[in-house]
Design an enzyme around this catalytic site. Structure first.
Site, PDB file in Angstrom:
ATOM      1  N   HIS A  61      14.032  38.608  28.499  1.00 15.39           N
ATOM      2  CA  HIS A  61      13.283  37.577  29.007  1.00 15.39           C
ATOM      3  C   HIS A  61      11.843  38.004  29.075  1.00 15.39           C
ATOM      4  O   HIS A  61      11.199  37.956  30.107  1.00 15.39           O
ATOM      5  CB  HIS A  61      13.635  37.021  30.412  1.00 15.39           C
ATOM      6  CG  HIS A  61      15.016  36.020  30.145  1.00 15.39           C
ATOM      7  ND1 HIS A  61      15.200  34.927  29.961  1.00 15.39           N
ATOM      8  CD2 HIS A  61      16.434  36.587  30.347  1.00 15.39           C
ATOM      9  CE1 HIS A  61      16.246  34.784  30.101  1.00 15.39           C
ATOM     10  NE2 HIS A  61      17.317  35.752  30.117  1.00 15.39           N
ATOM     11  N   TYR A 330      18.801  45.942  35.386  1.00 15.39           N
ATOM     12  CA  TYR A 330      17.487  45.260  35.460  1.00 15.39           C
ATOM     13  C   TYR A 330      16.786  46.435  36.499  1.00 15.39           C
ATOM     14  O   TYR A 330      15.423  46.313  35.899  1.00 15.39           O
ATOM     15  CB  TYR A 330      17.525  44.171  36.860  1.00 15.39           C
ATOM     16  CG  TYR A 330      18.158  42.671  36.430  1.00 15.39           C
ATOM     17  CD1 TYR A 330      19.336  42.278  35.633  1.00 15.39           C
ATOM     18  CD2 TYR A 330      17.528  41.636  36.754  1.00 15.39           C
ATOM     19  CE1 TYR A 330      19.470  41.270  35.120  1.00 15.39           C
ATOM     20  CE2 TYR A 330      17.659  40.338  36.536  1.00 15.39           C
ATOM     21  CZ  TYR A 330      18.906  40.028  35.667  1.00 15.39           C
ATOM     22  OH  TYR A 330      19.352  39.048  35.388  1.00 15.39           O
TER      23      TYR A 330
END
EC number: 1.11.1.-
Lengths: 351, 179
Positions: A61, A330
């Site tokens: 993203h 992440y």
């Protein structure tokens, strides 16, 4: 029996070498992945970024923009959770709307996944991050299967094309991919970030003040009053969807309903591959009101790692293996782009 | 009463912190790689025990100042005594730098440090990506420097205990008889 300090000199030296050397080797082994049973966070992010990472950007993203607004609680779910967000009238948030993929300059309309991420109460016990995507389910149940899935769907480095035989073999071996495939077949991207439905995908627990837990998933659905289609014409500008979103904001806040879907008795909350249909109990948790949007370079969402395991009091993670894997992956992506940011190496694509 | 051992309080602090620090270093190195379900539990324990480690090293400095450590034997050359003192100072620095950099990096990331599910430390830095980048790398560098110092420390202690047999190791084991 002799004490160690009575051993012959060579043995005593040997003992020191074994203890100090052994401990040093153990540290090096653990640091280089010894004992890790599945794919590591580093291997996963290496794969995501490919051979040529976009320095300073998220590995997944990469392309997005910042939003800010407030969540207004409905008082329909406060009985199920002590979380402050659902028990006070309004909570401000910082967020980010993005498209899938690792290229920060990819055209908005080229991506098959759109995302809405929100951050509430950063740095406190009531901190809550949620990263929601357009697909409602995951293709597989474990990080190693997800890694294999991502590799199978990646274009062959030699031909630049996907390999249908490998994909077919993988899908045949993984019937749990069926729900996401059915969703993909039925999904048509809308003309606006404001008219998509974004899903938590993984399930979480709501925890009430007697510590009772209820498994839920949530989704952000466009407000019934949202204008369908696009409010401006979508051009071939790479930021077409961002421009459309900003144009909408000129007419007032963009609103999503946050809907909680409660698990049935037969639902397995640790399995993110099964769709929970509309026959489940649903409650309106509140509304997400987006008041502002800013390009990432001018906004304040770039510093946020939207790790969905940052949960407030009153919410808890399930043992869903995919959910549990998200935090470390992440964090590795976040660490790399933070380091690059520190070295001032943010490359092409910053806007 | 004079004793040639480290004071009991100092020995308790030393050995319990040794266990804590080794566990924290191994846990830290393992958890940053792991995609497995225990990652979150490790992370929460790592943060909680990091706060414990910070409180412990503060208490330890008090103990150190209150109870003078036994002197090194005169057989140890002056320069080596100075090096020993310096290495101990570096170990103390690392004991402070590890938990402090951990706390600060979480703060720069806007992530809460929740201690045993009881309370959160205050957010003391603005959320800032480059600042996080520095603190996160610093946390890693200090970890490896700490590991190197610990290995040297263990090697030196064993050298005193097994090769020179001058009673220095026994001072911390608490088994050195009075002269």
């Amino acid at each position: 029996m002799k004490r160690p300090d009575q051993f012959p000199l060579a043995v005593r030296y040997g003992l020191i070498a074994v203890i100090v050397g052994g401990l040093a080797l153990l540290f090096l082994a653990v640091a280089s992945g010894f004992g890790q049973r599945v794919v590591t966070a580093q291997e996963f992010v290496n794969f995501q970024e490919g051979g040529n990472p976009h320095q300073g950007f998220r590995r997944a993203h990469a392309k997005g923009f910042c939003i800010a607004g407030e969540f207004i609680a409905s008082n329909h779910v406060g009985a199920y959770t002590t979380a402050a967000v659902f028990n006070q009238r309004s909570t401000p948030f910082t967020g980010r709307i993005s498209t899938g993929g690792g290229n920060p300059t990819a055209p908005d309309l080229a991506s098959s996944v759109r995302s809405l991420a929100l951050s509430f109460n950063p740095g406190t016990r009531d901190a809550w991050h949620t990263a929601m995507n357009t697909p409602p389910v995951m293709p597989v149940r474990t990080p190693e299967d997800f890694y294999a899935f991502a590799q199978v769907f990646a274009p062959d480095p030699e031909t630049g094309q996907q390999n249908p035989e490998r994909i077919g073999a993988f899908l045949a071996a993984h019937p749990e991919t069926q729900a996401v495939r059915e969703w993909q077949a039925s999904y048509t991207p809308t003309g606006s970030f404001a008219t998509e439905t974004y899903n938590s995908i993984n399930a979480f627990y709501l925890v009430d003040n007697e510590r009772n837990k209820r498994a839920i998933r949530w989704s952000a659905k466009p407000s019934a009053r949202a204008v369908a289609g696009s409010v401006i014409e979508l051009t071939d500008d790479p930021n077409a969807l961002r421009n459309e979103f900003m144009a909408r904001l000129e007419h007032g806040p963009i609103v999503f309903d946050m809907i909680f879907t409660f698990a049935n008795d037969s639902d397995d909350e640790t399995d993110p591959t099964v769709l929970w249909g509309d026959d489940r109990e649903q409650r309106l948790a509140g509304i997400i009101m987006v008041h502002r949007a800013t390009p990432e370079a001018d906004g304040n969402c770039d510093a946020i790692n939207f790790d969905p395991l940052i949960l407030p009091r009153g919410m808890a993670p399930t043992d869903d293996k995919i959910l549990r894997a998200r935090s470390a992956a992440y964090a590795e992506s976040y660490r790399r782009r933070a380091r690059e940011n520190l070295m001032n190496a943010r490359g092409e694509g910053s806007q | 009463m004079s004793t040639h051992n480290y004071h009991l309080a100092a020995r308790i602090m030393h050995w319990s912190m040794a266990l804590l620090i080794l566990s924290m270093l191994f846990a830290g190195l393992a958890m940053v790689q792991s995609l497995e379900p225990w990652h979150l539990t490790f992370l929460q324990l790592h943060k909680s025990f990091g706060v414990v480690a910070l409180l412990a090293v503060i208490a330890r400095v008090v103990v150190r100042l209150r109870f003078t450590p036994p002197p090194l034997p005169s057989s140890v050359p002056v320069l080596q005594q100075k090096i020993a003192k310096f290495s101990h100072m570096l170990l103390y620095l690392a004991m402070f730098a590890m938990p402090l950099s951990g706390y600060l990096m979480q703060s720069a990331a806007g992530r809460p440090v929740v201690v045993f599910d009881l309370f959160a430390l205050p957010q003391i830095l603005p959320q800032n990506l480059a600042l996080y980048g520095f603190l996160r790398e610093f946390h890693g560098w200090v970890a490896w420097a700490f590991i190197a110092l610990i290995l040297v420390h263990i090697g030196a202690a064993l050298h005193h205990g097994l090769i020179k047999r001058d009673g220095v190791l026994q001072q911390m084991l608490g088994s050195k008889p009075k002269d």
